[in-house]
Design an enzyme around this catalytic site. Structure first.
Site, mmCIF file in Angstrom:
data_model
loop_
_atom_site.group_PDB
_atom_site.id
_atom_site.type_symbol
_atom_site.label_atom_id
_atom_site.label_comp_id
_atom_site.label_asym_id
_atom_site.label_seq_id
_atom_site.Cartn_x
_atom_site.Cartn_y
_atom_site.Cartn_z
ATOM 1 N N ASN A 94 36.972 55.531 13.602
ATOM 2 C CA ASN A 94 36.995 56.470 14.547
ATOM 3 C C ASN A 94 36.233 56.967 15.511
ATOM 4 O OD1 ASN A 94 36.063 60.036 14.833
ATOM 5 N ND2 ASN A 94 38.195 60.057 14.158
ATOM 6 N N ARG A 142 35.775 60.323 18.047
ATOM 7 C CA ARG A 142 37.015 61.436 18.546
ATOM 8 C C ARG A 142 36.812 62.665 17.597
ATOM 9 N NH1 ARG A 142 42.034 62.347 16.702
ATOM 10 N NH2 ARG A 142 43.701 62.058 18.836
ATOM 11 N N CYS A 143 36.791 62.401 16.292
ATOM 12 C CA CYS A 143 36.741 63.898 15.483
ATOM 13 C C CYS A 143 35.636 65.071 15.953
ATOM 14 C CB CYS A 143 35.852 63.724 13.757
ATOM 15 S SG CYS A 143 37.378 62.694 13.023
ATOM 16 N N MET A 144 34.675 64.781 17.151
ATOM 17 C CA MET A 144 33.549 65.792 17.020
ATOM 18 C C MET A 144 33.762 66.719 19.152
ATOM 19 S SD MET A 144 30.300 64.376 16.146
ATOM 20 C CE MET A 144 29.986 62.557 17.137
#
Length: 411
Positions: free
Chosen positions: A355, A400-402
């Site tokens: 990620n 990426r999620c954050m």
């Protein structure tokens, strides 16, 4: 055409503006008995999580990236009394299961808060002890052990999922789990009422009132022509088809294809970006398990049907070949998490090794703890910028999620 506040036509173009959410008191409202209902496996230590997140934000600023915060934009969007009232009503409507008919008392509690305090409190949640109310309903006696009138939103620091920037517009997403469904209310109000976005002709490709679930971790912008979207536990095929029709009928769109990729309905494969992430023109970080399936997958390429008000769908099974074809490159390089090792790969995949956040072609931000994956990326010519994340990773999300890119340079 006048340039708007949203521009994301790739996963790898130089990142100029990014939306983050600093972890807040919502993490301190996580308790063991209710972790699963709030989609957490563990409880991050807030002080350290904030320190790690601040360093993440500073790392991005050091690369010339403007960082804006969801909580600040949201507060700046509800300064008008009528807008603030509607915002509160939308939050409470989405929270009916826990507020137990106490809208009036909760609104009175909110009335004493500034706009920023209101947003922060809604994100953090309201403990029952904060508002002394008389028990008047049987359900309250039965539910007395549940500690909240308003559930906390601990997943909010994963700004990737409730919304997704695509081209010059966004999807404002209907989240799969009830625990996260309120999260997209914030961006709804930001686009409509924040001076940075309102009256700027930002298309909303899908809004949160859609009956179909979709989440930003499944939405990848491969190029100005092609999107890749995961068909997953959290993103439905119906949402993808609706999104395709909405984008294709826009007169100013550049997108010609959407590649829908089915992934397993398990927590390990939560979103497409836990399976593969684009990091260069022809390179992807991938979950090593994909190698077992990459030639036997359900992949559907959706295109507009020769100018007609309809779409055509082509099925394929080979992921690598499909990606190379739509990206118009000779081949794509899959770089496996933990080098595909049965131990290193499993450990680093659990810690979001695939990620990665690409901030320009061939330059990524990753967790330092995934050292096997990071070295492999360097061996492949990728520049790796490491951040610490011992507490942030407990939420099961990576860089990426954050992050939610709002503006990237075109490539």
């Amino acid at each position: 055409m006048v340039q708007g506040p949203i521009q994301v036509n790739s996963e790898i173009g130089k990142l100029k503006t990014v939306l983050l959410k600093r972890p807040g008191k919502e993490l301190e409202n996580l308790v063991p008995d209710h972790l699963s209902g709030l989609l957490f496996d563990d409880i991050p230590y807030l002080k350290v999580a904030q320190e790690e997140h601040d360093k993440f934000a500073q790392t991005l600023r050091d690369e010339g990236i403007e960082v804006v915060y969801l909580e600040k934009l949201a507060a700046e969007s509800i300064t008008e009394p009528e807008v603030r009232e509607n915002f509160i009503n939308d939050i409470l409507t989405e929270s009916k299961k826990t507020i137990l008919g106490h809208e009036t008392e909760i609104k009175e509690f909110f009335s004493k808060l500034s706009d920023q305090e209101l947003v922060n409190k809604i994100m953090a949640g309201i403990r029952k002890e904060e508002i002394q109310l008389e028990t008047t309903h049987l359900v309250e006696y039965m539910d007395d052990r549940y500690p909240f009138y308003l559930d906390p939103m601990p997943n909010l620091y994963f700004t990737r999922d409730p919304q997704a920037s695509i081209g010059r517009g966004m999807t404002i997403n209907r989240m799969y789990w009830r625990a996260r469904r309120r999260e997209s209310i914030f961006m709804t109000y930001i686009l409509k009422h924040h001076p940075r976005f309102k009256d700027k002709d930002v298309p909303v490709w899908l809004d949160r009132n859609s009956p179909f679930n979709i989440e930003g971790g499944d939405e990848l912008v491969l190029s100005k022509d092609v999107l890749a979207i995961g068909i997953s536990e959290r993103t439905s095929a119906q949402a993808i088809e609706k999104l395709a029709r909405n984008i294709f009928k826009d007169a100013n769109t550049s997108f010609k294809k959407i590649v829908a990729i089915e992934i397993p309905n398990t927590r390990t494969f939560m979103h497409l970006d836990t399976v593969l992430t684009m990091i260069d023109y022809d390179k992807f970080t991938v979950h090593a398990a994909i190698f077992k399936e990459e030639n036997n997958m359900n992949i559907f390429t959706i295109e507009q049907n020769d100018g007609k008000d309809d779409i055509k769908i082509t099925r394929s099974s080979k992921l690598r070949e499909t990606l190379a074809e739509v990206l118009e490159v000779e081949k794509v390089d899959f770089i496996p998490t933990g080098n595909g090792d049965v131990i290193d790969g499993a450990r680093e995949q659990w810690n979001d090794g695939s990620n990665t956040l690409c901030i320009r072609p061939g330059v990524v931000v990753t967790y330092d703890r995934n050292y096997v994956s990071n070295q492999l990326l360097r061996d492949k010519g990728i520049k790796v910028i490491e951040i610490t994340g011992s507490e942030l990773v407990r939420g099961r999300g990576g860089p990426r999620c954050m992050s939610q890119p709002l503006f990237r340079e075109d490539i």
